[in-house]
Structures are given as structure tokens and as C-alpha cells.
Scaffold this motif. Sequence first.
Motif, PDB file in Angstrom:
ATOM      1  N   ALA A 104       7.897  -5.028   2.172  1.00 33.99           N
ATOM      2  CA  ALA A 104       6.901  -4.154   2.097  1.00 33.99           C
ATOM      3  C   ALA A 104       7.051  -2.869   2.799  1.00 33.99           C
ATOM      4  N   GLN A 105       6.639  -1.671   2.293  1.00 32.39           N
ATOM      5  CA  GLN A 105       7.003  -0.386   3.077  1.00 32.39           C
ATOM      6  C   GLN A 105       5.643  -0.364   4.215  1.00 32.39           C
ATOM      7  N   VAL A 106       6.086   0.243   5.199  1.00 31.29           N
ATOM      8  CA  VAL A 106       5.389   0.191   6.449  1.00 31.29           C
ATOM      9  C   VAL A 106       4.983   1.892   6.659  1.00 31.29           C
ATOM     10  N   THR A 107       4.053   2.034   7.385  1.00 28.05           N
ATOM     11  CA  THR A 107       3.664   3.381   7.643  1.00 28.05           C
ATOM     12  C   THR A 107       4.676   3.973   8.695  1.00 28.05           C
ATOM     13  N   GLY A 108       4.919   5.161   8.137  1.00 33.04           N
ATOM     14  CA  GLY A 108       6.212   6.097   8.963  1.00 33.04           C
ATOM     15  C   GLY A 108       7.433   5.805   8.374  1.00 33.04           C
ATOM     16  N   GLY A 109       7.552   5.101   7.218  1.00 39.16           N
ATOM     17  CA  GLY A 109       8.889   4.995   6.434  1.00 39.16           C
ATOM     18  C   GLY A 109       9.578   3.657   6.991  1.00 39.16           C
ATOM     19  N   GLY A 110      10.381   3.365   6.255  1.00 45.20           N
ATOM     20  CA  GLY A 110      10.956   2.149   6.290  1.00 45.20           C
ATOM     21  C   GLY A 110      10.327   0.954   5.725  1.00 45.20           C
ATOM     22  N   PHE A 111      10.931  -0.178   5.732  1.00 45.65           N
ATOM     23  CA  PHE A 111      10.532  -1.488   5.065  1.00 45.65           C
ATOM     24  C   PHE A 111      10.538  -2.539   6.117  1.00 45.65           C
ATOM     25  N   SER A 112       9.623  -3.455   5.922  1.00 50.24           N
ATOM     26  CA  SER A 112       9.345  -4.700   6.628  1.00 50.24           C
ATOM     27  C   SER A 112       9.592  -6.012   5.625  1.00 50.24           C
ATOM     28  N   VAL A 113      10.397  -6.911   6.086  1.00 48.72           N
ATOM     29  CA  VAL A 113      10.652  -8.179   5.343  1.00 48.72           C
ATOM     30  C   VAL A 113      10.036  -9.180   5.772  1.00 48.72           C
ATOM     31  N   PHE A 114       9.201  -9.912   5.440  1.00 45.86           N
ATOM     32  CA  PHE A 114       8.604 -11.114   6.317  1.00 45.86           C
ATOM     33  C   PHE A 114       8.441 -12.278   5.170  1.00 45.86           C
TER      34      PHE A 114
END
Length: 457
Positions: A104-114
Motif C-alpha cells: 500500500a502507498q503511504v503518505t508522503g510517497g513510497g510504499f509499505s509492504v506488510f
Amino acid sequence: MLAACSVGSPYRKPEIPLPNAWDATNGTGNPASAADPSTWPAADWWHRFGSSQLDDLIDQAQRANDDLAAAMARVQEADAQLRIAGAPLLPTIDGAAAATRERAQVTGGGFSVFNEFSPVLTASYELDFWGKNRAARDAARALAVASRYDRQTVALTVISSVATTYLQALELHERIDVARLNLENGRKILRGLAFQQQVGTATGLDVAQQDTAVALLDAALPPLEQQFRQTVYALAVLVGKTPESIEVNDGTLNDLKVPQVVAGLPSELLMRRPDVAEAEQQLVSANADITVARAQLFPSITLTASGGYESDVLASLVNPVNRIYAVSAGLTQPIFHGGALRGQLAFSKARYTELLSDYHKTVLTALDNVEGALVAARQTAVQQERQSEAVAKARRAYEFAQTQMSAGTINVLTVLNTENALYSARDTLVQVQYSRLQALVDLYTALGGGWQEGKTG
């Protein structure tokens, strides 16, 4: 507490007045022999006819008859339905496990995988507050018991059908033998008359009359042989074999024993007829169905609980801090179903009334079967005795006629008359012997064939 809230009425056995004893005269005007109320036909009543071939045929039918196999399958079906109907009395438990990997995309750019892991158990139980589920189980249980009584009824029908068909085959075989003996005797007389015509002591008319009698005797054989073969084929089907697989060529009705059947008391008949017991179990089931239909009008309460773990790390999945659970209760009250629920209740009540009438008729039919079989057994015994006397007299008359014709004191017409009378008397005697034995089979069947309530295996 829940049992006290049942909205149904307990089953009550219908009261049907029964006679204290069978017709004292069996409809004959003469007193019948007294019956020992403690004595009934044995379960293997057919052995009392003393025929090893009949014993073997019935044994084959019990192992291979298709109607009996179908009845056994219906017992298994009813047992499975009972298991299904009893299941709502226990909670249902389901397990589920899910593993999710999400990017999922996180605030401020970039992505988070969990990751997310969540094994869960869910249990649900409906409080049987009004006795609906218990009544459904009781209805299925009664039908399961009824299926066993049905199997006994089918078994009794198959056994009596085998016995009846076997006796009929013996009767037809013996009638064929009688017809052949009379045909041979007629041909013997014809040869004698032909010789007398040659020497001038008999006329052409005498020979023509005897020739006609011989032709009639000969023409009577094919229909008997056809009936005999068809009866043997029917017997083969009853024992689960192909038509050409069995033969009934040995033995006569005279070789069979004539058993004595004791009828007991009418009041005991309800425990001796599987069809009566089956009809009552159908009634028990219908009474329980009324409770089910009535309970559908009341609220249903369902309890649900779920619990498990949820974690984004598989290694710490079962950590107590990751435990999750939920508990809930729900109440459902029918409000408007277009009259379907009350229609089902009315249907269940009408069905009970129908089966009550069927039960009453089954009991009366059972009583009628026994009374009718008792009359038939007694009357055919008297008829056989009198027909035996008629055969003896016809034989003496025929022998006198032959002697006097040889002496030239009577004509051939008298001999023909006595010959026809003897043939008819002998043929009738065989049929009466069959009727008597058939009446005894019917009496055994009417009395339940040795079955009694409690023996439903």
C-alpha cells in the motif's frame, strides 16, 4: 427449562376398540377350536410345511430379493435423515484461516509492504427455546423406526409371495400330471374302441365320440403348461434370479404338511403386524411435525461466538496480545411471510388427521385379514375332505363303467360321462388342496408372520 417451553402436545396412542376374541364360528356356524393366546406363528413359519425346496427358495429371497434390498436402503436413508435432523441440537463450529500480503502507498510517497495472518474459530448455536429442533429430531426418529417396520412388512410380503408362488407352481405341475394321465387313459380307451370297431362290437360313432374326448383332453394341456412356466418365472424373480435359473418339477401338494395355525387374541395383533406399527410411527412423526410448524411462529434465538489470533508476524501469531474474539446474540421474530407459516401449521395438522385415519384403517384391515383367513382355512379344509370323497366316488363309477362296457351291458357314452366326471373331480381336488395351503399362508401373513413389536432388525 427449554423442554418446559415446548409448544407441542405429547403423542397419545389412538384408542381403537378391539374384539375380545375372533369370530367363535369363523363364519361357518360351527364352533372354532379354542386358541391359546400365548401361541403365535413362529418367525420361520414356512418350515412347518415340510418342504426343503420351499425353505431354500425363501432363504434365497431373503438374501437376493430386490424389494427387500430397496427396503434396507430406505432404512439407511432414514437413519441418515435422523442424523441430519438431530444436528441443530448441537452447536456448529467452523474454522477459517487467512494469510494476506499487501502493498500500500503511504503518505508522503513510497510504499509499505506488510503481512497479516488471522486463524479464527466460529461457533454458533440456536437455543431450542420452543422445542422446534427436538421435535424435528423426534419426527425423523419416528420415520427411522417406521422404515424398519416397513422393511419387516416387505420381508413378510416377499416370503408369503414366494410361498404362494411355489404352491401355485406345484398345483399347476400336478394339474398337468392329472391331465396327462387322463389323456393317456382316454387314448387307451380309444385304442380299445378302435379294435372293437374292427371286430364289429363298436360303432364308428363310439370311436368318434372318444376321439373328440381325447382331443379336448389334449387341448387342455398347453394353457396349463403356459401358466406353469409363467409361475416358475415369477418365482425366479422373487428370489433374485433370471427366469431360466430355477425349476419346480419335484414334489406334489400331497407331500406337504398341513400346519395348524393358532390365531391368539385380537388385542395382541397390534404387536404382531409390522404394518400397524409402521402406521403408528408415521402418526408419531406427524405429531412432532405439528410442533415444528407451530414453533416456526415464535422467535428464534441464536448465539454466536468467534475467537482466534491476528498478527502481521507469523512467528508471534499465537501471542496472547494478538488474541481476538467476538460474542453476539440474535433474535429473529417472523412478522409477515404471506401466510406460509400458518399454512404449514394447517398442513401438518391435516397430515396428522390423514395418518390417523390411515392408522385406524390399517388396524381394521388387519382384523379383517385374520378373520377372513380363519374362515378360508376352515372352509377349504372342509371342502378338501368333501372333494376327496367326490374323487373316490367318481373313480368307483368310472371303474364300474369300464367293467360293464367290456361286458357289453352299457354303451361308450356312459363311460365317457364317468371319465369326464373323474377328470374334473381330480383336477378340482388339486385346486382345492392349493386353496387350503394358500389360506394357511394368508393366515400366517395376516398374523404378522411371527414378527412382533421390538424385533425390527
